[in-house]
Motif scaffolding. Structure first.
Motif, short mmCIF file in Angstrom:
data_model
loop_
_atom_site.label_atom_id
_atom_site.label_comp_id
_atom_site.label_asym_id
_atom_site.label_seq_id
_atom_site.Cartn_x
_atom_site.Cartn_y
_atom_site.Cartn_z
N LEU A 25 60.32 7.12 -4.61
CA LEU A 25 61.41 7.35 -3.95
C LEU A 25 62.15 8.69 -4.96
CD1 LEU A 25 63.58 8.28 -1.30
CD2 LEU A 25 64.44 5.93 -1.74
N TYR A 26 62.54 7.55 -5.94
CA TYR A 26 62.68 8.31 -7.35
C TYR A 26 62.38 10.06 -7.60
CZ TYR A 26 64.59 8.98 -12.13
OH TYR A 26 64.62 9.50 -13.24
N ARG A 27 61.17 9.51 -7.48
CA ARG A 27 60.73 10.75 -7.67
C ARG A 27 60.88 12.30 -7.08
NH1 ARG A 27 56.19 8.29 -9.24
NH2 ARG A 27 55.14 8.82 -7.26
N ILE A 28 61.09 11.54 -5.86
CA ILE A 28 61.02 12.59 -4.72
C ILE A 28 62.24 13.04 -4.18
CG2 ILE A 28 61.45 12.67 -1.56
CD1 ILE A 28 58.53 11.41 -1.66
N ILE A 29 63.17 11.84 -4.54
CA ILE A 29 65.45 12.64 -4.44
C ILE A 29 65.67 13.49 -6.05
CG2 ILE A 29 67.37 11.75 -5.45
CD1 ILE A 29 66.46 9.65 -3.28
N LYS A 30 64.48 12.97 -6.82
CA LYS A 30 64.91 13.88 -8.34
C LYS A 30 65.07 15.25 -8.28
CE LYS A 30 64.69 13.59 -13.26
NZ LYS A 30 63.25 13.42 -14.17
N SER A 31 63.03 15.02 -7.38
CA SER A 31 62.84 16.59 -7.03
C SER A 31 63.28 17.35 -6.43
CB SER A 31 61.63 16.85 -6.22
OG SER A 31 61.37 16.05 -5.85
N HIS A 32 64.75 17.21 -5.37
CA HIS A 32 65.16 17.66 -4.67
C HIS A 32 66.10 18.04 -5.30
CE1 HIS A 32 63.84 17.77 -0.77
NE2 HIS A 32 62.29 17.11 -0.70
N VAL A 33 67.16 16.92 -6.16
CA VAL A 33 68.45 17.05 -7.04
C VAL A 33 68.35 18.30 -7.49
CG1 VAL A 33 69.99 16.49 -8.60
CG2 VAL A 33 68.94 15.07 -6.47
N LEU A 34 67.01 18.77 -8.16
CA LEU A 34 67.21 19.66 -9.67
C LEU A 34 66.62 20.64 -8.79
CD1 LEU A 34 64.07 17.91 -11.80
CD2 LEU A 34 66.53 18.19 -12.40
N LYS A 35 66.60 21.09 -7.18
CA LYS A 35 66.09 21.92 -6.40
C LYS A 35 67.51 22.36 -5.60
CE LYS A 35 60.98 21.24 -5.22
NZ LYS A 35 60.39 21.07 -3.87
N LEU A 36 68.31 22.01 -6.37
CA LEU A 36 69.66 22.01 -5.33
C LEU A 36 70.18 23.72 -5.84
CD1 LEU A 36 71.58 18.19 -5.28
CD2 LEU A 36 70.79 20.50 -3.19
N PRO A 37 70.03 23.55 -6.55
CA PRO A 37 70.50 25.38 -7.98
C PRO A 37 70.39 26.20 -6.41
CG PRO A 37 70.55 23.54 -9.56
CD PRO A 37 69.86 23.27 -8.15
N GLU A 38 68.91 26.09 -6.40
CA GLU A 38 68.12 27.31 -5.92
C GLU A 38 68.06 27.55 -4.73
OE1 GLU A 38 63.82 26.28 -7.25
OE2 GLU A 38 64.61 26.14 -8.80
N VAL A 39 68.79 26.46 -3.39
CA VAL A 39 68.77 26.59 -2.17
C VAL A 39 69.81 26.13 -1.86
CG1 VAL A 39 66.24 25.37 -2.25
CG2 VAL A 39 68.02 23.72 -2.12
N TYR A 40 70.88 26.18 -2.63
CA TYR A 40 72.08 25.55 -2.10
C TYR A 40 72.70 26.56 -0.79
CZ TYR A 40 75.27 29.04 -4.75
OH TYR A 40 75.13 30.45 -5.15
N LYS A 41 72.98 27.34 -0.94
CA LYS A 41 72.66 28.79 0.30
C LYS A 41 72.94 28.29 1.66
CE LYS A 41 74.13 32.72 -2.74
NZ LYS A 41 73.68 33.66 -3.27
N THR A 42 71.22 27.72 1.37
CA THR A 42 71.05 27.28 2.95
C THR A 42 71.18 25.92 3.12
OG1 THR A 42 68.69 26.31 2.18
CG2 THR A 42 69.02 29.07 2.56
N ASP A 43 72.10 24.83 2.37
CA ASP A 43 72.72 23.61 3.02
C ASP A 43 73.90 24.35 3.73
OD1 ASP A 43 70.57 22.23 1.98
OD2 ASP A 43 71.54 22.01 0.01
N PRO A 44 74.00 23.15 4.82
CA PRO A 44 75.53 22.92 5.63
C PRO A 44 76.49 22.59 5.20
CG PRO A 44 74.31 21.74 6.51
CD PRO A 44 72.94 22.14 5.31
N PHE A 45 77.82 23.77 4.73
CA PHE A 45 79.18 22.69 4.82
C PHE A 45 78.96 21.61 5.54
CE2 PHE A 45 79.93 26.92 2.84
CZ PHE A 45 80.46 26.81 1.89
N LEU A 46 79.97 20.67 4.86
CA LEU A 46 80.67 19.28 5.34
C LEU A 46 82.12 20.10 6.41
CD1 LEU A 46 80.04 16.99 2.48
CD2 LEU A 46 78.58 16.92 5.05
#
Length: 67
Positions: A25-46
């Motif tokens: 689970l650590y590796r999965i979440i870490k890979s998503h955190v590292l991808k955030l700068p690339e996909v941030y425009k598609t994530d919804p606002f709170l």
């Protein structure tokens, strides 16, 4: 423009604990955190005034909140 991901101290403590208890689970979440700068425009606002400007990214049953 290249963006960087910075973790809060609480998030760093969570990662240390997660790495010791569930390495997969650590590796999965870490890979998503590292991808955030690339996909941030598609994530919804709170919604709500306390979360103004923050976005959310789902990873399984976890939610990553970021600005």
């Amino acid at each position: 423009m290249r963006l960087k991901a910075h973790l809060s101290s609480a998030a760093e403590n969570f990662f240390v604990h997660l790495n010791q208890t569930d390495e997969k689970l650590y590796r999965i979440i870490k890979s998503h955190v590292l991808k955030l700068p690339e996909v941030y425009k598609t994530d919804p606002f709170l919604k709500g005034s306390d979360y103004k400007g923050m976005r959310k990214h789902r990873v399984g049953s976890y939610r990553i909140l970021y600005r």
